[in-house]
Write a protein that holds these residues in place. Structure first.
Motif, PDB file in Angstrom:
ATOM      1  N   PRO A   1      13.842  17.232  -6.669  1.00 42.35           N
ATOM      2  CA  PRO A   1      13.571  16.387  -5.496  1.00 42.35           C
ATOM      3  C   PRO A   1      12.044  16.484  -5.313  1.00 42.35           C
ATOM      4  CG  PRO A   1      15.009  17.878  -4.600  1.00 42.35           C
ATOM      5  CD  PRO A   1      14.942  18.364  -6.068  1.00 42.35           C
ATOM      6  N   LEU A   2      11.343  15.675  -5.129  1.00 44.69           N
ATOM      7  CA  LEU A   2       9.954  15.435  -5.021  1.00 44.69           C
ATOM      8  C   LEU A   2       9.499  15.170  -3.212  1.00 44.69           C
ATOM      9  CD1 LEU A   2       8.381  13.595  -7.978  1.00 44.69           C
ATOM     10  CD2 LEU A   2       8.316  16.140  -7.614  1.00 44.69           C
ATOM     11  N   ARG A   3       8.942  16.125  -2.953  1.00 45.05           N
ATOM     12  CA  ARG A   3       8.375  15.908  -1.549  1.00 45.05           C
ATOM     13  C   ARG A   3       6.860  15.203  -1.570  1.00 45.05           C
ATOM     14  NH1 ARG A   3      12.752  15.470   1.620  1.00 45.05           N
ATOM     15  NH2 ARG A   3      13.721  17.544   1.894  1.00 45.05           N
ATOM     16  N   ILE A   4       6.733  13.953  -1.139  1.00 47.19           N
ATOM     17  CA  ILE A   4       5.392  13.492  -1.063  1.00 47.19           C
ATOM     18  C   ILE A   4       5.148  13.216   0.379  1.00 47.19           C
ATOM     19  CG2 ILE A   4       5.699  12.238  -3.252  1.00 47.19           C
ATOM     20  CD1 ILE A   4       5.950   9.720  -2.009  1.00 47.19           C
ATOM     21  N   SER A   5       3.702  12.660   0.367  1.00 43.24           N
ATOM     22  CA  SER A   5       3.167  12.689   1.883  1.00 43.24           C
ATOM     23  C   SER A   5       3.974  11.751   2.515  1.00 43.24           C
ATOM     24  CB  SER A   5       1.693  12.233   1.732  1.00 43.24           C
ATOM     25  OG  SER A   5       1.461  11.019   1.308  1.00 43.24           O
TER      26      SER A   5
ATOM     27  N   GLY B   1      11.723   8.881 -10.468  1.00 43.09           N
ATOM     28  CA  GLY B   1      12.222   7.655  -9.830  1.00 43.09           C
ATOM     29  C   GLY B   1      11.996   7.571  -8.375  1.00 43.09           C
ATOM     30  N   ILE B   2      12.002   6.684  -7.619  1.00 43.62           N
ATOM     31  CA  ILE B   2      11.951   6.551  -6.196  1.00 43.62           C
ATOM     32  C   ILE B   2      13.357   5.556  -5.711  1.00 43.62           C
ATOM     33  CG2 ILE B   2      10.604   4.390  -6.309  1.00 43.62           C
ATOM     34  CD1 ILE B   2       9.342   5.419  -3.674  1.00 43.62           C
ATOM     35  N   ASP B   3      13.939   6.144  -4.769  1.00 44.69           N
ATOM     36  CA  ASP B   3      15.112   5.461  -3.938  1.00 44.69           C
ATOM     37  C   ASP B   3      14.469   4.979  -2.750  1.00 44.69           C
ATOM     38  OD1 ASP B   3      17.268   4.833  -2.237  1.00 44.69           O
ATOM     39  OD2 ASP B   3      18.513   6.186  -3.793  1.00 44.69           O
TER      40      ASP B   3
ATOM     41  N   ILE C   1      12.754   7.123   2.161  1.00 39.69           N
ATOM     42  CA  ILE C   1      12.666   7.251   0.457  1.00 39.69           C
ATOM     43  C   ILE C   1      12.985   8.653   0.078  1.00 39.69           C
ATOM     44  CG2 ILE C   1      10.778   5.425   0.264  1.00 39.69           C
ATOM     45  CD1 ILE C   1       8.732   7.580   0.055  1.00 39.69           C
ATOM     46  N   ILE C   2      13.594   8.534  -1.253  1.00 38.23           N
ATOM     47  CA  ILE C   2      13.919   9.967  -1.830  1.00 38.23           C
ATOM     48  C   ILE C   2      13.202   9.859  -3.069  1.00 38.23           C
ATOM     49  CG2 ILE C   2      15.597  11.592  -2.614  1.00 38.23           C
ATOM     50  CD1 ILE C   2      17.497  10.290  -0.396  1.00 38.23           C
ATOM     51  N   CYS C   3      12.379  10.722  -3.462  1.00 34.34           N
ATOM     52  CA  CYS C   3      11.757  10.797  -5.008  1.00 34.34           C
ATOM     53  C   CYS C   3      12.202  11.776  -5.567  1.00 34.34           C
ATOM     54  CB  CYS C   3      10.128  10.971  -4.678  1.00 34.34           C
ATOM     55  SG  CYS C   3       9.548   9.642  -3.422  1.00 34.34           S
ATOM     56  N   ALA C   4      12.176  11.628  -6.963  1.00 31.50           N
ATOM     57  CA  ALA C   4      12.812  12.836  -7.762  1.00 31.50           C
ATOM     58  C   ALA C   4      11.954  12.821  -9.407  1.00 31.50           C
ATOM     59  CB  ALA C   4      14.149  12.485  -8.034  1.00 31.50           C
ATOM     60  N   ARG C   5      12.182  13.989  -9.918  1.00 30.41           N
ATOM     61  CA  ARG C   5      11.737  14.096 -11.235  1.00 30.41           C
ATOM     62  C   ARG C   5      12.412  14.694 -11.984  1.00 30.41           C
ATOM     63  NH1 ARG C   5       9.723  18.940 -13.003  1.00 30.41           N
ATOM     64  NH2 ARG C   5       9.177  20.283 -11.043  1.00 30.41           N
ATOM     65  N   HIS C   6      12.673  14.793 -13.253  1.00 29.00           N
ATOM     66  CA  HIS C   6      13.378  15.540 -14.352  1.00 29.00           C
ATOM     67  C   HIS C   6      12.460  16.608 -14.797  1.00 29.00           C
ATOM     68  CE1 HIS C   6      13.677  16.506 -18.863  1.00 29.00           C
ATOM     69  NE2 HIS C   6      15.109  16.677 -18.540  1.00 29.00           N
TER      70      HIS C   6
ATOM     71  N   ALA D   1       0.823  -1.249   0.075  1.00 32.26           N
ATOM     72  CA  ALA D   1       0.078  -0.007   0.112  1.00 32.26           C
ATOM     73  C   ALA D   1       1.042   1.185   0.010  1.00 32.26           C
ATOM     74  CB  ALA D   1      -1.012  -0.238   1.167  1.00 32.26           C
ATOM     75  N   GLN D   2       2.046   1.146   0.849  1.00 32.15           N
ATOM     76  CA  GLN D   2       3.005   2.274   0.862  1.00 32.15           C
ATOM     77  C   GLN D   2       3.428   2.711  -0.536  1.00 32.15           C
ATOM     78  OE1 GLN D   2       5.219   1.246   4.164  1.00 32.15           O
ATOM     79  NE2 GLN D   2       4.253   2.419   5.463  1.00 32.15           N
ATOM     80  N   SER D   3       3.938   1.495  -1.173  1.00 36.94           N
ATOM     81  CA  SER D   3       4.703   1.667  -2.588  1.00 36.94           C
ATOM     82  C   SER D   3       3.471   2.284  -3.308  1.00 36.94           C
ATOM     83  CB  SER D   3       5.166   0.445  -2.758  1.00 36.94           C
ATOM     84  OG  SER D   3       6.152  -0.180  -1.914  1.00 36.94           O
ATOM     85  N   ARG D   4       2.542   1.626  -3.360  1.00 34.23           N
ATOM     86  CA  ARG D   4       1.396   2.232  -4.249  1.00 34.23           C
ATOM     87  C   ARG D   4       1.065   3.625  -4.344  1.00 34.23           C
ATOM     88  NH1 ARG D   4      -2.430  -0.913  -2.923  1.00 34.23           N
ATOM     89  NH2 ARG D   4      -1.999  -2.460  -4.412  1.00 34.23           N
ATOM     90  N   GLN D   5       0.978   3.942  -3.024  1.00 34.76           N
ATOM     91  CA  GLN D   5       0.835   5.500  -2.578  1.00 34.76           C
ATOM     92  C   GLN D   5       1.757   6.393  -3.162  1.00 34.76           C
ATOM     93  OE1 GLN D   5      -0.547   6.434   1.280  1.00 34.76           O
ATOM     94  NE2 GLN D   5       0.010   8.391   1.083  1.00 34.76           N
ATOM     95  N   ALA D   6       3.032   5.874  -2.861  1.00 30.75           N
ATOM     96  CA  ALA D   6       4.311   6.613  -3.107  1.00 30.75           C
ATOM     97  C   ALA D   6       4.484   6.753  -4.559  1.00 30.75           C
ATOM     98  CB  ALA D   6       5.474   6.065  -2.696  1.00 30.75           C
ATOM     99  N   VAL D   7       4.139   5.839  -5.457  1.00 30.02           N
ATOM    100  CA  VAL D   7       4.444   5.837  -7.069  1.00 30.02           C
ATOM    101  C   VAL D   7       3.320   6.702  -7.722  1.00 30.02           C
ATOM    102  CG1 VAL D   7       3.345   3.722  -7.752  1.00 30.02           C
ATOM    103  CG2 VAL D   7       5.003   4.633  -8.934  1.00 30.02           C
ATOM    104  N   GLN D   8       2.071   6.843  -7.060  1.00 34.61           N
ATOM    105  CA  GLN D   8       1.050   7.409  -7.481  1.00 34.61           C
ATOM    106  C   GLN D   8       0.986   9.027  -7.319  1.00 34.61           C
ATOM    107  OE1 GLN D   8      -2.291   5.502  -5.266  1.00 34.61           O
ATOM    108  NE2 GLN D   8      -2.786   4.204  -7.328  1.00 34.61           N
ATOM    109  N   GLU D   9       1.565   9.259  -5.991  1.00 30.31           N
ATOM    110  CA  GLU D   9       1.915  10.556  -5.885  1.00 30.31           C
ATOM    111  C   GLU D   9       3.017  11.262  -6.768  1.00 30.31           C
ATOM    112  OE1 GLU D   9       2.382  11.849  -1.546  1.00 30.31           O
ATOM    113  OE2 GLU D   9       0.805  10.419  -1.000  1.00 30.31           O
ATOM    114  N   ILE D  10       4.181  10.366  -6.782  1.00 31.03           N
ATOM    115  CA  ILE D  10       5.222  10.808  -7.773  1.00 31.03           C
ATOM    116  C   ILE D  10       4.621  10.936  -9.213  1.00 31.03           C
ATOM    117  CG2 ILE D  10       7.374  10.136  -8.791  1.00 31.03           C
ATOM    118  CD1 ILE D  10       7.757   8.414  -6.362  1.00 31.03           C
ATOM    119  N   LEU D  11       4.025   9.976  -9.669  1.00 33.56           N
ATOM    120  CA  LEU D  11       3.356  10.434 -11.093  1.00 33.56           C
ATOM    121  C   LEU D  11       2.652  11.498 -11.137  1.00 33.56           C
ATOM    122  CD1 LEU D  11       2.656   6.563 -12.328  1.00 33.56           C
ATOM    123  CD2 LEU D  11       4.450   7.971 -12.670  1.00 33.56           C
TER     124      LEU D  11
END
Length: 187
Positions: A152-156, A134-136, A165-170, A8-18
């Motif tokens: 860097p992306l800050r998600i909830s 991506g997500i690290d 986790i560290i999230c990022a986008r180009h 559930a956490q992984s799904r939420q993270a990727v949805q927020e990043i996208l």
């Protein structure tokens, strides 16, 4: 460890990043994942296929639903090569290399799970800095796979399991100096 919660956490993270990254179909999303860190152990010390499968179950279906290509980073014992689908390799002109990720030898649990569960997996040495986001998970150092300007992306969420986790986008480079006007949609 509650592996359903990891999913559930992984799904939420990727949805927020996208949502934040506004990726287009055909973009590449890189995932670095320490199954040890998810469990609260030091990276590379407690490889766990259950936590890797839980992350896979959370992230990969969301990427597939959105037409985004996944690139799963191996550990340093395979020089951080990546597991991708053959169609990703062919579309981007990446070169296949010969190694099969293993959980306790070289590759890591997440790359092993991706190699086992992707439809037509291949290993590539590099994606030539083509990842758009991506997500690290757990400090695996995905930056080398991203475009040259990474934001860097800050998600909830701050963690998946016990792993930070560290999230990022180009984003495109800014050029032109102080008189330039920029497209807000690309920022």
């Amino acid at each position: 460890m509650d592996f359903k919660e990891i999913t559930a956490q992984s799904r939420q993270a990727v949805q927020e990043i996208l949502a934040a990254a506004k990726l287009k179909k055909g973009s590449i999303f890189v995932i670095g994942c320490s199954s040890s860190e998810i469990l609260g152990d030091q990276i590379g010390t407690a490889t766990n296929l259950d936590s890797a499968n839980a992350v896979f179950d959370g992230i990969i279906p969301v990427l597939e639903e959105n037409g985004i290509f996944a690139a799963a980073q191996c550990c340093e014992h395979l020089n951080r090569a990546l597991v991708v689908e053959r169609k990703t390799m062919e579309r981007y002109g990446f070169e296949q290399v010969n190694a099969i990720p293993q959980p306790n030898h070289a590759g890591g649990a997440f790359a092993t799970v991706c190699y086992q569960r992707f439809k037509d997996p291949v290993l590539v040495e590099t994606i030539q800095g083509k990842a758009d986001a991506g997500i690290d998970i757990g400090g695996t150092m995905i930056g080398m796979h991203m475009h040259s300007v990474v934001v860097p992306l800050r998600i909830s969420l701050r963690k998946i399991g016990a792993a930070p986790i560290i999230c990022a986008r180009h984003r495109p480079k800014y050029v032109g100096g102080q008189r330039a006007i920029y497209d807000e949609a690309l920022m």
